[in-house]
Structures are given as C-alpha cells and as structure tokens.
Design a protein around this motif. Structure first.
Motif, mmCIF file in Angstrom:
data_model
loop_
_atom_site.group_PDB
_atom_site.id
_atom_site.type_symbol
_atom_site.label_atom_id
_atom_site.label_comp_id
_atom_site.label_asym_id
_atom_site.label_seq_id
_atom_site.Cartn_x
_atom_site.Cartn_y
_atom_site.Cartn_z
ATOM 1 N N ARG A 128 38.328 49.159 44.908
ATOM 2 C CA ARG A 128 37.509 48.738 43.757
ATOM 3 C C ARG A 128 36.786 49.888 43.072
ATOM 4 O O ARG A 128 36.513 49.825 41.879
ATOM 5 N N SER A 132 39.976 50.826 38.420
ATOM 6 C CA SER A 132 39.201 49.802 37.703
ATOM 7 C C SER A 132 39.993 48.516 37.474
ATOM 8 O O SER A 132 39.417 47.455 37.292
ATOM 9 N N TRP A 133 41.293 48.581 37.537
ATOM 10 C CA TRP A 133 42.154 47.434 37.276
ATOM 11 C C TRP A 133 42.482 46.615 38.529
ATOM 12 O O TRP A 133 43.141 45.591 38.452
ATOM 13 N N TYR A 135 41.007 44.501 40.352
ATOM 14 C CA TYR A 135 40.642 43.079 40.386
ATOM 15 C C TYR A 135 41.759 42.201 39.828
ATOM 16 O O TYR A 135 41.867 41.024 40.168
ATOM 17 N N LEU A 136 42.616 42.771 38.972
ATOM 18 C CA LEU A 136 43.743 42.013 38.421
ATOM 19 C C LEU A 136 44.740 41.597 39.504
ATOM 20 O O LEU A 136 45.522 40.664 39.303
#
Length: 187
Positions: A128, A132-133, A135-136
């Motif tokens: 995390r 940054s991506w 969480y997708l």
C-alpha cells in the motif's frame, strides 16, 4: 433463531442469483475460473520483483504463494468437517435459482472468497505504501465472490465467512512476514 438466519440466507441468495441475466453467463464463467486471474497475479508479482530487493521480493512472493495453498487446505478441511450442501444441490433452494454450474463438493465456507481475500489483503498491506494503485487489486475478490452467488454455488453466509477468514489469514501472514523481515533485517 438459527432457522430464521438460514431462511434469510436462502432468500438473499435467491434474490441475488435471480438478478443475473443469461447473456452474462459467459462473462461470469470467465470471472469465476481462477486460471484467468493468474496473469493479474503474475503482473503484481513481477512488479514486486522489480521494486524490492530480490531476497525481499522472494519472501513476499513466497508468502503469497503459501497463502494460496494454506487457504485452500483450510477451506477444504472445514468443508469436509461441516458438510453444508451447496444451494445448487439443495432440493429446497435449487428450484428457485439459476443453475449454470453444479459443483458436487460442499459449500461452507467459500474457497473463492477465502483465497482471494487472503492473498489480496496480504499484498495490499505490504504494497500500500509502494504502489498507489494496489487497492484496485480488491476488484479481483469482489468479482470472484459475486460470481459464486451468480451461479448459486454458495450462500451469502459462505461468502461472508470466507471473506472474514481470508482477511484474518492475510493480516496474520502480513504480521508473520513483518516479524520475519525484522528478524532477518531484510529491507
């Protein structure tokens, strides 16, 4: 009280399952098959291998693979112990749902939910702050678990418990990984 919960579980599945449309069957057959998610996982593992020192990347990926096998083994042991019949095989529920696939093994709790949430939670917690991506990546388990309701092979409670168990496994292995990294001073 338990009978009411079981009835609610059955009614909720019937409602969700009947939202499905026949022209989406092929899409959900694709989504529910783990093999089609392998390229996504390989992509994430590749990004880990490129971003982290090699010895640390091997630990992250190795723990991720172990989570897959551990989660599957746990689910199968519980299914054998509980022996909850799948809704698609339950004569009280099956007439009211759309049945596209019909697995013969047991229902409680969902392996799809457990494995996908365990691995995704673990990877999310580690990555995390790096990607940054990341969480997708949670789109995978969400699509994955909905497909099981779409096919009528799990009750919502099977999915919910599988999600919770998966999250607990993911957090536990994240903590084990962190303790191991600190002990070995790999960073």
């Amino acid at each position: 009280m338990l009978d009411e919960l079981i009835t609610y579980d059955q009614e909720l599945l019937i409602y969700i399952n009947n939202l499905g449309e026949i022209h989406f069957h092929s899409f959900w057959v694709f989504v529910t098959n783990f093999i089609y998610w392998v390229p996504l996982l390989l992509f994430v593992f590749y990004k880990i291998y490129k971003k982290f020192p090699k010895h640390q990347a091997k630990y992250i990926i190795g723990y991720g693979l172990f989570i897959l096998f551990f989660s599957l083994l746990l689910v199968e042991l519980v299914k054998i112990g509980i022996e909850r019949i799948r809704p698609c095989n339950d004569p009280l529920v099956a007439p009211f749902i759309n049945i596209i696939i019909k697995p013969e093994n047991y229902s409680f709790f969902s392996g799809h939910a457990t494995v996908s949430f365990a691995l995704t939670t673990y990877l999310f917690l580690i990555l995390r702050k790096v990607f940054s991506w990341i969480y997708l990546l949670f789109a995978w388990p969400l699509f994955f678990i909905y497909s099981r309701l779409y096919f009528g092979v799990h009750y919502p409670s099977d999915i919910l418990i599988g999600m919770l168990v998966g999250i607990v496994i993911g957090v536990a292995f994240y903590r084990i990984y962190n303790a191991r990294i600190v002990k070995l001073r790999i960073y």
